[in-house]
Design a protein around this motif. Structure first.
Motif, PDB file in Angstrom:
ATOM      1  N   MET A  23       4.637  64.099  39.017  1.00 35.25           N
ATOM      2  CA  MET A  23       3.558  63.550  39.315  1.00 35.25           C
ATOM      3  C   MET A  23       4.387  62.685  38.366  1.00 35.25           C
ATOM      4  O   MET A  23       4.161  62.086  36.753  1.00 35.25           O
ATOM      5  CB  MET A  23       2.352  63.807  38.501  1.00 35.25           C
ATOM      6  CG  MET A  23       1.097  65.594  38.798  1.00 35.25           C
ATOM      7  SD  MET A  23       0.763  64.986  40.251  1.00 35.25           S
ATOM      8  CE  MET A  23      -0.842  63.645  39.528  1.00 35.25           C
TER       9      MET A  23
ATOM     10  N   GLU B 256       1.911  60.022  48.468  1.00 35.42           N
ATOM     11  CA  GLU B 256       2.830  61.240  49.109  1.00 35.42           C
ATOM     12  C   GLU B 256       2.998  61.156  50.005  1.00 35.42           C
ATOM     13  O   GLU B 256       3.508  60.641  51.376  1.00 35.42           O
ATOM     14  CB  GLU B 256       1.837  61.993  48.815  1.00 35.42           C
ATOM     15  CG  GLU B 256       0.736  62.142  49.071  1.00 35.42           C
ATOM     16  CD  GLU B 256      -0.202  62.794  49.029  1.00 35.42           C
ATOM     17  OE1 GLU B 256      -1.125  64.086  48.241  1.00 35.42           O
ATOM     18  OE2 GLU B 256      -1.752  62.211  49.439  1.00 35.42           O
ATOM     19  N   HIS B 257       3.944  62.283  50.207  1.00 36.05           N
ATOM     20  CA  HIS B 257       5.176  63.021  51.787  1.00 36.05           C
ATOM     21  C   HIS B 257       5.184  61.538  51.986  1.00 36.05           C
ATOM     22  O   HIS B 257       5.965  61.550  53.696  1.00 36.05           O
ATOM     23  CB  HIS B 257       3.774  62.822  52.731  1.00 36.05           C
ATOM     24  CG  HIS B 257       2.217  64.207  52.342  1.00 36.05           C
ATOM     25  ND1 HIS B 257       2.595  65.503  51.994  1.00 36.05           N
ATOM     26  CD2 HIS B 257       0.982  63.834  52.203  1.00 36.05           C
ATOM     27  CE1 HIS B 257       1.589  65.447  51.642  1.00 36.05           C
ATOM     28  NE2 HIS B 257       0.463  65.207  51.637  1.00 36.05           N
TER      29      HIS B 257
ATOM     30  N   THR C  15      -2.224  56.031  49.468  1.00 37.28           N
ATOM     31  CA  THR C  15      -3.691  57.705  50.004  1.00 37.28           C
ATOM     32  C   THR C  15      -4.957  57.655  48.895  1.00 37.28           C
ATOM     33  O   THR C  15      -3.909  57.394  47.299  1.00 37.28           O
ATOM     34  CB  THR C  15      -2.956  58.750  49.733  1.00 37.28           C
ATOM     35  OG1 THR C  15      -1.765  58.457  48.805  1.00 37.28           O
ATOM     36  CG2 THR C  15      -1.673  58.876  50.753  1.00 37.28           C
TER      37      THR C  15
ATOM     38  N   ASN D  97      -5.804  59.385  46.024  1.00 39.24           N
ATOM     39  CA  ASN D  97      -5.917  60.470  44.221  1.00 39.24           C
ATOM     40  C   ASN D  97      -6.664  60.888  43.260  1.00 39.24           C
ATOM     41  O   ASN D  97      -6.321  60.013  42.051  1.00 39.24           O
ATOM     42  CB  ASN D  97      -3.874  59.967  43.851  1.00 39.24           C
ATOM     43  CG  ASN D  97      -3.431  61.181  42.364  1.00 39.24           C
ATOM     44  OD1 ASN D  97      -3.931  62.487  42.441  1.00 39.24           O
ATOM     45  ND2 ASN D  97      -3.547  60.466  41.205  1.00 39.24           N
TER      46      ASN D  97
ATOM     47  N   CYS E 236      12.244  65.293  43.926  1.00 42.88           N
ATOM     48  CA  CYS E 236      12.942  63.603  42.618  1.00 42.88           C
ATOM     49  C   CYS E 236      13.896  63.664  41.132  1.00 42.88           C
ATOM     50  O   CYS E 236      14.191  62.739  41.018  1.00 42.88           O
ATOM     51  CB  CYS E 236      10.801  63.586  41.241  1.00 42.88           C
ATOM     52  SG  CYS E 236       9.649  63.302  42.519  1.00 42.88           S
TER      53      CYS E 236
ATOM     54  N   ILE F 188       4.726  70.074  42.317  1.00 44.72           N
ATOM     55  CA  ILE F 188       4.319  68.686  41.970  1.00 44.72           C
ATOM     56  C   ILE F 188       5.150  68.062  41.026  1.00 44.72           C
ATOM     57  O   ILE F 188       4.384  67.823  39.821  1.00 44.72           O
ATOM     58  CB  ILE F 188       3.081  68.201  42.635  1.00 44.72           C
ATOM     59  CG1 ILE F 188       3.019  68.849  43.656  1.00 44.72           C
ATOM     60  CG2 ILE F 188       2.845  66.628  42.859  1.00 44.72           C
ATOM     61  CD1 ILE F 188       3.426  68.056  45.566  1.00 44.72           C
TER      62      ILE F 188
ATOM     63  N   THR G 270      -0.445  57.024  41.484  1.00 34.22           N
ATOM     64  CA  THR G 270       0.544  58.169  41.148  1.00 34.22           C
ATOM     65  C   THR G 270       0.975  58.739  42.498  1.00 34.22           C
ATOM     66  O   THR G 270       0.751  58.640  43.029  1.00 34.22           O
ATOM     67  CB  THR G 270       0.027  59.616  40.302  1.00 34.22           C
ATOM     68  OG1 THR G 270      -0.983  58.939  39.271  1.00 34.22           O
ATOM     69  CG2 THR G 270       0.482  60.498  40.048  1.00 34.22           C
ATOM     70  N   VAL G 271       2.918  58.500  41.906  1.00 29.15           N
ATOM     71  CA  VAL G 271       3.195  59.438  43.469  1.00 29.15           C
ATOM     72  C   VAL G 271       3.683  60.582  43.210  1.00 29.15           C
ATOM     73  O   VAL G 271       3.971  60.648  42.191  1.00 29.15           O
ATOM     74  CB  VAL G 271       4.958  58.076  43.059  1.00 29.15           C
ATOM     75  CG1 VAL G 271       5.831  58.985  44.625  1.00 29.15           C
ATOM     76  CG2 VAL G 271       5.134  56.787  43.186  1.00 29.15           C
ATOM     77  N   LYS G 272       2.918  61.139  44.579  1.00 22.73           N
ATOM     78  CA  LYS G 272       3.177  62.556  43.926  1.00 22.73           C
ATOM     79  C   LYS G 272       4.392  63.006  44.683  1.00 22.73           C
ATOM     80  O   LYS G 272       4.235  62.864  46.363  1.00 22.73           O
ATOM     81  CB  LYS G 272       1.777  63.654  44.361  1.00 22.73           C
ATOM     82  CG  LYS G 272       0.708  62.841  43.449  1.00 22.73           C
ATOM     83  CD  LYS G 272      -0.081  63.201  43.786  1.00 22.73           C
ATOM     84  CE  LYS G 272      -1.142  64.393  43.642  1.00 22.73           C
ATOM     85  NZ  LYS G 272      -2.321  64.683  44.821  1.00 22.73           N
ATOM     86  N   MET G 273       5.189  63.986  44.590  1.00 27.62           N
ATOM     87  CA  MET G 273       6.084  64.366  45.461  1.00 27.62           C
ATOM     88  C   MET G 273       7.104  65.657  44.647  1.00 27.62           C
ATOM     89  O   MET G 273       6.771  65.911  43.161  1.00 27.62           O
ATOM     90  CB  MET G 273       7.356  63.442  45.924  1.00 27.62           C
ATOM     91  CG  MET G 273       7.133  62.363  46.308  1.00 27.62           C
ATOM     92  SD  MET G 273       6.540  62.439  47.762  1.00 27.62           S
ATOM     93  CE  MET G 273       8.190  63.093  48.815  1.00 27.62           C
TER      94      MET G 273
END
Length: 306
Positions: free
Chosen positions: A234, A285-286, A276, A278, A255, A232, A247-250
């Motif tokens: 961050m 995310e997702h 979401t 965090n 990315c 992931i 935080t964008v989590k991908m």
């Protein structure tokens, strides 16, 4: 940060005009915060996001009687010009006839978005220009029935797009004035009025039901939390105190394909989704392939003037 105070400063340039004025000259002019305002500046202050006239409220130098801070607001006569910094409830556009709506699509004033592209296309196209960090991937979708008629309950069958956020980011200065009918919407709204800065959010956003929306934010830091491209990444965005952090989590590989990497500090990212939890903060995310993209650098000031 309250929406009405989103205009952190105004450009001050006496004699400049919205129609025909040199924007580069305006951008180089003095920046005046609401606290620095002087009464002789009235009529010569301009929004850094849309370059139209703004005025300070209250017009006099003194504070409000209830001690609220002064702020800038747009003038009503420029309400037809879209601006992300405008403190305004989004107003939906409705059409008198199928022909009018179809003509708006043909003239690129309206886009019916059937869905955002879910998977990365198998054919990897080359970027088409200096500011196109990602290739054009939007494609024609099916004919869709959309409730944008003038009369209550009236729907039109119109051509739709399967689109990407990247397609909205490209030519953003033009697209911000364009009406978009997004999935699940009840009317078409200008892109500039659909966007929400994550800096305006706090953790209370998690307390009520959400529908996917368009968000944007400035990248403070981005790092791979693991060792592999499946780990992931961050990506921390600028946010308000009430959010804790954002935080964008991908996955890192995803990315990297979007040019979101360790060197992305200062860039603005736009995404379509829900917020979401965090840890002690919030995030996203997702996201699907077409639901996130970087804004070309040259449009940064239209979204977050600094």
């Amino acid at each position: 940060m309250a929406n009405k105070r989103k205009i952190a400063y105004a450009h001050h340039l006496p004699g400049w005009t919205v129609e025909g004025g040199n924007r580069e000259a305006l951008k180089a002019s003095r920046r005046v915060t609401p606290d620095e305002y002087e009464e002789d500046m009235r009529g010569a202050l301009y929004c850094p996001g849309c370059f139209t006239n703004v005025e300070r409220t209250p017009k006099e130098k003194d504070l409000f009687t209830n001690q609220r801070d002064p702020f800038y607001r747009h003038l009503q006569r420029w309400s037809h010009v879209a601006c992300v910094l405008r403190a305004k409830k989004p107003i939906g556009k409705r059409y008198d006839s199928w022909e009018e709506a179809k003509r708006a699509i043909e003239h690129e004033h309206l886009a019916i978005v059937k869905e955002f592209l879910q998977e990365r296309p198998e054919i990897d196209l080359e970027p088409s220009g200096e500011y196109d960090e990602t290739p054009v991937e939007d494609m024609d979708g099916p004919i869709s029935e959309v409730p944008i008629g003038r009369h209550q309950g009236e729907s039109f069958e119109l051509p739709s797009k399967i689109t990407t956020v990247a397609g909205m980011c490209r030519n953003f200065e033009k697209n911000k004035d364009k009406y978009f009918f997004l999935p699940g919407a009840i009317h078409a709204v200008k892109l500039a009025e659909l966007l929400t800065d994550v800096a305006d959010l706090d953790r209370s956003v998690l307390d009520k039901p959400q529908k996917p929306k368009l968000y944007y934010g400035k990248i403070l830091r981005s790092w791979n939390a693991g060792r592999f491209n499946t780990s992931i990444r961050m990506t921390r965005l600028r946010c308000g105190q009430g959010a804790g952090d954002f935080t964008v989590k991908m996955p890192d590989g995803f990315c990297q394909a979007k040019n979101i990497n360790d060197a992305s500090v200062g860039r603005i990212v736009m995404f379509y989704g829900v917020i979401t939890r965090n840890g002690g903060g919030i995030g996203a995310e997702h996201l699907a392939w077409g639901e996130i993209a970087l804004i070309p650098k040259k449009y940064n000031e239209l979204l977050i003037p600094e």
